[in-house]
Design an enzyme around this catalytic site. Structure first.
Site, PDB file in Angstrom:
ATOM      1  N   THR A 176      29.988 -26.138  38.439  1.00  0.00           N
ATOM      2  CA  THR A 176      29.644 -27.551  37.690  1.00  0.00           C
ATOM      3  C   THR A 176      29.488 -28.620  38.872  1.00  0.00           C
ATOM      4  O   THR A 176      30.067 -28.353  39.684  1.00  0.00           O
ATOM      5  CB  THR A 176      30.398 -27.999  36.624  1.00  0.00           C
ATOM      6  OG1 THR A 176      30.539 -26.801  35.763  1.00  0.00           O
ATOM      7  CG2 THR A 176      29.883 -29.181  35.863  1.00  0.00           C
ATOM      8  N   ARG A 204      23.851 -20.640  24.829  1.00  0.00           N
ATOM      9  CA  ARG A 204      25.218 -21.147  25.177  1.00  0.00           C
ATOM     10  C   ARG A 204      25.193 -22.381  25.554  1.00  0.00           C
ATOM     11  O   ARG A 204      24.657 -22.752  26.423  1.00  0.00           O
ATOM     12  CB  ARG A 204      26.102 -20.016  26.033  1.00  0.00           C
ATOM     13  CG  ARG A 204      27.424 -20.261  26.362  1.00  0.00           C
ATOM     14  CD  ARG A 204      27.755 -21.339  27.537  1.00  0.00           C
ATOM     15  NE  ARG A 204      29.070 -21.428  27.889  1.00  0.00           N
ATOM     16  CZ  ARG A 204      29.507 -22.107  29.047  1.00  0.00           C
ATOM     17  NH1 ARG A 204      28.401 -22.725  29.633  1.00  0.00           N
ATOM     18  NH2 ARG A 204      30.773 -22.317  29.193  1.00  0.00           N
ATOM     19  N   VAL A 205      26.368 -23.297  25.076  1.00  0.00           N
ATOM     20  CA  VAL A 205      26.362 -24.623  25.616  1.00  0.00           C
ATOM     21  C   VAL A 205      27.835 -24.628  26.065  1.00  0.00           C
ATOM     22  O   VAL A 205      28.828 -24.296  25.227  1.00  0.00           O
ATOM     23  CB  VAL A 205      26.077 -25.736  24.555  1.00  0.00           C
ATOM     24  CG1 VAL A 205      26.342 -27.119  24.899  1.00  0.00           C
ATOM     25  CG2 VAL A 205      24.502 -25.521  24.171  1.00  0.00           C
ATOM     26  N   GLY A 206      28.265 -25.274  27.081  1.00  0.00           N
ATOM     27  CA  GLY A 206      29.593 -25.430  27.406  1.00  0.00           C
ATOM     28  C   GLY A 206      29.942 -26.749  27.267  1.00  0.00           C
ATOM     29  O   GLY A 206      29.734 -27.496  26.346  1.00  0.00           O
ATOM     30  N   ASP A 207      31.093 -27.078  28.032  1.00  0.00           N
ATOM     31  CA  ASP A 207      31.864 -28.384  27.967  1.00  0.00           C
ATOM     32  C   ASP A 207      31.024 -29.633  28.480  1.00  0.00           C
ATOM     33  O   ASP A 207      31.270 -30.836  28.115  1.00  0.00           O
ATOM     34  CB  ASP A 207      33.155 -28.318  28.440  1.00  0.00           C
ATOM     35  CG  ASP A 207      33.311 -28.082  29.985  1.00  0.00           C
ATOM     36  OD1 ASP A 207      32.823 -27.158  30.615  1.00  0.00           O
ATOM     37  OD2 ASP A 207      33.762 -29.187  30.704  1.00  0.00           O
ATOM     38  N   THR A 227      35.282 -28.911  35.506  1.00  0.00           N
ATOM     39  CA  THR A 227      34.825 -27.634  35.854  1.00  0.00           C
ATOM     40  C   THR A 227      35.458 -26.499  35.555  1.00  0.00           C
ATOM     41  O   THR A 227      36.746 -26.412  36.052  1.00  0.00           O
ATOM     42  CB  THR A 227      34.163 -27.988  37.463  1.00  0.00           C
ATOM     43  OG1 THR A 227      33.683 -26.544  37.903  1.00  0.00           O
ATOM     44  CG2 THR A 227      35.533 -28.232  38.307  1.00  0.00           C
ATOM     45  N   GLY A 228      34.819 -25.377  35.156  1.00  0.00           N
ATOM     46  CA  GLY A 228      35.512 -24.372  34.957  1.00  0.00           C
ATOM     47  C   GLY A 228      34.992 -23.543  33.699  1.00  0.00           C
ATOM     48  O   GLY A 228      33.898 -23.881  33.187  1.00  0.00           O
ATOM     49  N   LYS A 229      35.732 -22.708  33.110  1.00  0.00           N
ATOM     50  CA  LYS A 229      35.474 -22.044  31.735  1.00  0.00           C
ATOM     51  C   LYS A 229      35.380 -23.080  30.659  1.00  0.00           C
ATOM     52  O   LYS A 229      36.290 -23.461  30.105  1.00  0.00           O
ATOM     53  CB  LYS A 229      36.618 -21.049  31.697  1.00  0.00           C
ATOM     54  CG  LYS A 229      36.382 -20.381  30.241  1.00  0.00           C
ATOM     55  CD  LYS A 229      35.172 -19.476  30.502  1.00  0.00           C
ATOM     56  CE  LYS A 229      35.033 -18.205  29.428  1.00  0.00           C
ATOM     57  NZ  LYS A 229      33.813 -17.504  29.358  1.00  0.00           N
ATOM     58  N   GLY A 230      34.165 -23.552  30.269  1.00  0.00           N
ATOM     59  CA  GLY A 230      33.812 -24.574  29.428  1.00  0.00           C
ATOM     60  C   GLY A 230      34.263 -24.506  28.157  1.00  0.00           C
ATOM     61  O   GLY A 230      34.679 -25.484  27.663  1.00  0.00           O
TER      62      GLY A 230
END
Length: 314
Positions: A176, A204-207, A227-230
């Site tokens: 990110t 898929r939508v993350g954070d 940034t990372g596993k959303g």
């Protein structure tokens, strides 16, 4: 007039040091500096934190070295779905786009959504149409594709075939970009943009486009970009959590940010990082992976960038 501050990240879980040549690492650091220069040009001229974070993120969206815009990750179907958000700590307003396929600079579209005030988040085809109608540049989806992302998708599909996806490196999985800033008038802002993770499911939508999770800013407290596993950033409302620890517990920015990234996420074994700046101009950039593309500018105008544990003064 008060202090000004700027920090950026280009994603945690950067490649292992041996995966790229020194020339490639140097090129990534050049683009980190270019991002800092774009944001700092705004702040040093007395401009708004909101303009600074947008300018910094646009540079990284246009760079092939980061997972946002040009060079973004490919989903499981082999195309790009892009997410971004921006938040103004002064007005406590924000805007976001998710699942865009054609907006060249999603952070610009997020800014448009915020300023028009009709909604906070717009997704998919509607996001592309909204941006195009507003005069923003749109491009074919394959504009975003780079050879590195094609190889990363192939690697993740191979992991999937072998049942080893959980052991994939952070660089194979996600990344990110983001920026946080404090301007001379004491206003804070944050922005985040991403292509998600390699081989992500369609839709898929993350954070990154979720205000309060991947992006958050509140004047007098702090601004955060993650940034990372959303999925974990959403469930833990990371941006808001960091700000709340500063505002309500009286923790320092470093204490609050490290508590979430280093301590709270430890039981889950997931990769995560963030950059944050508080109302005094203090900067924090914790991460729990091998590295994180990051950079910052001191109040004296000195530039620093880093990928792993080595910091480069520029």
């Amino acid at each position: 007039m008060g202090p000004v501050a700027l920090a950026i990240h280009g994603g945690c879980g950067v490649m292992a040091k041996l995966d790229l040549s020194e020339e490639e690492w140097a090129a990534a650091r050049v683009d980190l500096r270019r991002s800092l220069e774009a944001g700092w040009a705004v702040l040093s001229a007395g401009g708004r934190a909101l303009d600074a974070v947008e300018a910094a993120v646009v540079v990284m969206e246009d760079s092939p070295h980061f997972n946002a815009g040009y060079g973004a990750a490919l989903n499981a179907a082999g195309y790009h779905e892009l997410d971004a958000s921006i938040m103004d700590g002064t007005t406590q307003t924000g805007g976001a786009v998710a699942g865009s396929r054609h907006i060249r600079n999603p952070v610009k579209a997020a800014r448009m959504v915020m300023e028009r005030g009709e909604m906070v988040l717009v997704a998919g085809k509607a996001a592309d149409e909204y941006a195009e109608a507003g005069g923003l540049e749109t491009v074919p989806n394959d504009y975003f594709t780079t050879e590195r992302r094609v190889k990363a998708l192939a690697a993740m599909k191979e992991h999937e075939r072998k049942g080893t996806a959980a052991g994939a490196s952070e660089s194979e999985k996600h990344g990110t970009v983001g920026a946080v800033a404090l301007d001379a008038k004491g206003h804070l802002a944050a922005a985040t943009s991403t292509g998600g993770y390699n081989n992500k499911p369609e839709g898929r939508v993350g954070d990154s486009p979720v205000i309060g999770a991947g992006t958050y800013a509140r004047d007098g407290v702090c601004a955060v970009s993650g940034t990372g596993k959303g999925e974990f950033f959403i469930l833990h409302a990371v941006g808001h959590e960091v700000a709340s620890r500063v505002a309500y517990l009286g923790e320092s920015l470093e204490q609050a940010a490290s508590k979430v990234i280093i301590e709270d996420f430890k039981p889950y074994g997931i990769g995560a990082g963030l950059v944050a700046v508080d109302a005094m101009g203090n900067i924090s950039a914790p991460y729990n992976t091998d590295g994180m593309f990051r950079g910052w500018v001191t109040a004296e105008g000195k530039f620093f960038v880093a990928t792993h544990d080595q910091v480069f003064a520029l």
